[in-house]
Structure formats: structure tokens, C-alpha cells
Design an enzyme around this catalytic site. Structure first.
Site, PDB file in Angstrom:
ATOM      1  N   LYS A  12       9.577 -17.057 -10.238  1.00 33.62           N
ATOM      2  CA  LYS A  12       8.936 -16.096 -10.690  1.00 33.62           C
ATOM      3  C   LYS A  12       7.707 -16.838 -11.615  1.00 33.62           C
ATOM      4  CE  LYS A  12       8.630 -12.323 -14.022  1.00 33.62           C
ATOM      5  NZ  LYS A  12       9.218 -12.080 -15.473  1.00 33.62           N
ATOM      6  N   PHE A  43      -4.155   3.188  14.848  1.00 33.61           N
ATOM      7  CA  PHE A  43      -4.599   4.102  13.996  1.00 33.61           C
ATOM      8  C   PHE A  43      -5.798   3.536  13.135  1.00 33.61           C
ATOM      9  CE2 PHE A  43      -1.499   7.653  13.009  1.00 33.61           C
ATOM     10  CZ  PHE A  43      -0.762   7.634  14.147  1.00 33.61           C
ATOM     11  N   ASN A  98       0.810  -1.169  -0.028  1.00 30.04           N
ATOM     12  CA  ASN A  98      -0.182   0.049  -0.116  1.00 30.04           C
ATOM     13  C   ASN A  98       0.736   1.125   0.026  1.00 30.04           C
ATOM     14  OD1 ASN A  98       0.424   0.852   2.939  1.00 30.04           O
ATOM     15  ND2 ASN A  98      -0.569  -1.049   3.258  1.00 30.04           N
TER      16      ASN A  98
END
Ligand code: PMT
Length: 339
Positions: free
Chosen positions: A225, A260, A146
Site C-alpha cells: 500500500k 458500444f 468507472n
């Protein structure tokens, strides 16, 4: 430097002893080079060599001098030794160039001095702070994350340290320099953050959870990957542990737990539910849809919600000032819990 013949004193030492703080503004590239390399060949550098209190350095010079890698390395050296280096402002420079290198406004320097000389009211307290985003990997090169920069949590860690606390900072990847003087533990995923935080929770007096922890992670991690063909059109996610709620369920009555909340709608209602469900003492609500608040900016606009049902809206201010407000409330809650 050595006083008068008939008044023997060692001036550079008495100057250093008498002051509570030193400010060098403007600080030239030459002075910075000398200080960073231990050269003490005049009154200023000799007095500073004997100075063991806060020193504020305000680099001020031509933009190309400021960008010179030698200067940069010298500044990094000073920061790692605990000097407070202020970032110069950008704009027109005395030499005719435009760019970074202007001395900060005297008001900004004064503010920094006031901050550094502020009260040491957190002396003897142990603070645990979390900051930054978490990264939840899908394969060695891809991850979910984020926009958290870590600025808010780092500001709390820095201010707590300046106010005398012993600070442990557990952070995901930071977009800001790591603060000096705190015990910094770097993590990547929510699960790692949970482990490191739980290890230190029992020895913490105040916990401030400013990190933006990913609620979900990819169900599987692929060591290789992933190739285009391996992807379907969706990624399966599983829930991450809720660190704040876990701490809330384990905390002692005199441990102060501050969470928070980052919301974009129905902020107050959602925050009140979080405050109650997660058993926290104070919740710092930032409405991240407002400009000047929340992710990745230098300011924040927060509302403080308390268990008593009271709340307090604060004006827009720097994240460091928000940190100070949070710490003052935390200290008051701690004193109340002790009586
Ligand atoms: O880092 P900056 O760029 O300075 O931005 C600051 C910030 C916006 C990230 C910060 O001020 C902030 O709001 N942090 C919390 C963001 C968040 O994750 O909010 P939330 O409403 O999803 O979570 C609520 C609380 O639970 C938070 O204290 C969070 O740390 C905690 N949590 C959430 C999920 C989880 N799995 N574990 C948790 O502990």
C-alpha cells in the site's frame, strides 16, 4: 391430485405436462420454503416438482418476512436452480407495514411471462458478451474504475440465453447478481478482459461489447500500500489495449461484432469514427448525459449505427428491451452476412 376413481389419471403430472410456464403469484414465505427444500405435500408443490419448464415466482409478504435471512437464502437457492424470482415492489402492504413485499403489478408479471415464452431464434449460436467496468489497480487497495454497473451487458447475456444462444459473459466486477445459465468469466483489469475475450473470440458467432473498459491504467503497480509520502501530485498512466479494435481487425466476415459508445458530446460524429476505425458491424450509442440513459440505471436510450451509414434512434426502454433490439439486429446482420 390423483383424479377420480373411475377416471384414473395422475393430476399433478398431467397439469405439469400440459403447461408451458408456471407462475406463482403471490408466492408466500411458506411456499418458497417448501419449494426450495424439495417438499411436495400438496397439489401446487407436487405439480411444480414435476415441472421442467420456466417457473416465475412472485414473493409477496410482510417486509420483515421478506427480509428474513432464511427467506433470502431460500430465494437464492431457487434462483441458482433456474427459477425466475421477480423482485417485489415497495409500498403499503396489506399488514399495515410499508416496504418491499408487494406483489408486482399483473402487467409486469405478464411481461415477464411473454419474455420467457419468446422465440428461441438464437438457437445454435454462440454469443460472447462483455459487461461491467474494469478496475486498474495502483496498489492493493486503490484502483481506477468507472460507473458501469454491468446491467446493460448482463441484460444482453440474459436475453440471449432466453432466446436459445450459448452465452459466455466476460465481466469486470458486477453490481448486479451474476446471471444463471451463462458461462461467466470474471476479470478485473482491461488486460485480463482482453486475454479472456481473445481466447473465446474464434468460437463466437456474435460478440457484444457492452463493458466500459478503462482506456488507461497506472504505469506501475505497487505490491505494498502506497504511503502518503510516496505520492507526488500526479499518477503516470499508460494506455490499455483496445479490445474492440483488436477484435475488429481479426474478425471473420460472418462474425458479427457489436460495440458500444458512451459519449457526452458530439456523440454521433465520434460514434461514426469508432464504427469505421474499429471495423464493427453495429455501434450502440448511448448519450450518457441524458437522464434514463447509460451508466447504472435500469433503462437506456440508444441510437443504433450501421456500417451502411443508416442509423436508428430507439425510445427510452428497459435495458432488457434494448438487449432484445440489439440481438434482433445482430441476427439480421448475421443472416445477411451468410447470404
Ligand atoms: O454497465 P451499465 O451501468 O449498465 O452501463 C452501460 C454502459 C453505459 C457502460 C454501456 O451501455 C456502454 O456504453 N458501454 C461502453 C462504454 C465505453 O467504454 O464506451 P467507449 O466509447 O469508451 O468505448 C467504445 C467501445 O470500445 C465499447 O464497446 C468498449 O467496450 C470498447 N473498448 C473501449 C476501450 C478499450 N480499451 N477496449 C475496448 O474494447
Amino acid at each position: 391430485m390423483w383424479g377420480e376413481r373411475d377416471r384414473p389419471s395422475v393430476e399433478h403430472i398431467s397439469l405439469a405436462d400440459a403447461a408451458r410456464i408456471a407462475v406463482v403469484a403471490p408466492a408466500t414465505a411458506n411456499f418458497i420454503g417448501k419449494l426450495a427444500n424439495g417438499i411436495a405435500d400438496d397439489m401446487l408443490t407436487t405439480a411444480l416438482m414435476a415441472f421442467n419448464k420456466p417457473v416465475v415466482i412472485c414473493p409477496s409478504m410482510n417486509v420483515n418476512m421478506y427480509r428474513n435471512p432464511i427467506l433470502k437464502a431460500n430465494l437464492e437457492r431457487l434462483v441458482s436452480c433456474g427459477y425466475h424470482v421477480m423482485i417485489p415492489e415497495s409500498g403499503d402492504l396489506a399488514c399495515g407495514w410499508t416496504g418491499e413485499g408487494r406483489m408486482p403489478e399483473p402487467e409486469a408479471i405478464f411481461h415477464e411471462v411473454k419474455r420467457l415464452l419468446g422465440p428461441r431464434d438464437l438457437d445454435g449460436l454462440r454469443l460472447l458478451v462483455t459487461a461491467g467496468p474494469t478496475e486498474e489497480p495502483l496498489d492493493p487497495v486503490r484502483f481506477l474504475t468507472n460507473r458501469s454497473s454491468g446491467k446493460m451487458g448482463v441484460a444482453v447475456a440474459k436475453r440471449a440465453l432466453a432466446r436459445g444462444a450459448e452465452v459466455t459473459l466476460v465481466s469486470g466486477p458486477l453490481k448486479v447478481p451474476e446471471p444463471t445459465g451463462v458461462n461467466h468469466i470474471q476479470v478485473r483489469t482491461a488486460a485480463e478482459m482482453m486475454d479472456r475475450v481473445l481466447e473465446r473470440f474464434h468460437e463466437s458467432d456474435i460478440v457484444v461489447k457492452a463493458a466500459a473498459v478503462a482506456d488507461f491504467r497506472p504505469e506501475t503497480f505497487c505490491e505494498e500500500k502506497l504511503k502518503k509520502e510516496d505520492f507526488g501530485t500526479s499518477i503516470n498512466l499508460v494506455r490499455n489495449p483496445d479490445i474492440l479494435a483488436t477484435l475488429g481487425s481479426r474478425k471473420w466476415p460472418d462474425q458479427i461484432l457489436i460495440g458500444f459508445a458512451a459519449e457526452t458530446s458530439d456523440a454521433i460524429q465520434k460514434a461514426r469514427v469508432k464504427l469505421k476505425n474499429k471495423n464493427v458491424d453495429m455501434l450502440v450509442l448511448n448519450d450518457v448525459s441524458q437522464p434514463g440513459a447509460g451508466f447504472d440505471c435500469d433503462t437506456n436510450i440508444v441510437r443504433l449505427l450501421f456500417r451502411s451509414g443508416e442509423d436508428e434512434q430507439l425510445a427510452m426502454m428497459s435495458k432488457e428491451d434494448v438487449a432484445d433490439q440489439i440481438l434482433s439486429r445482430a441476427l439480421a446482420l448475421r443472416r445477411m452476412a451468410h447470404h
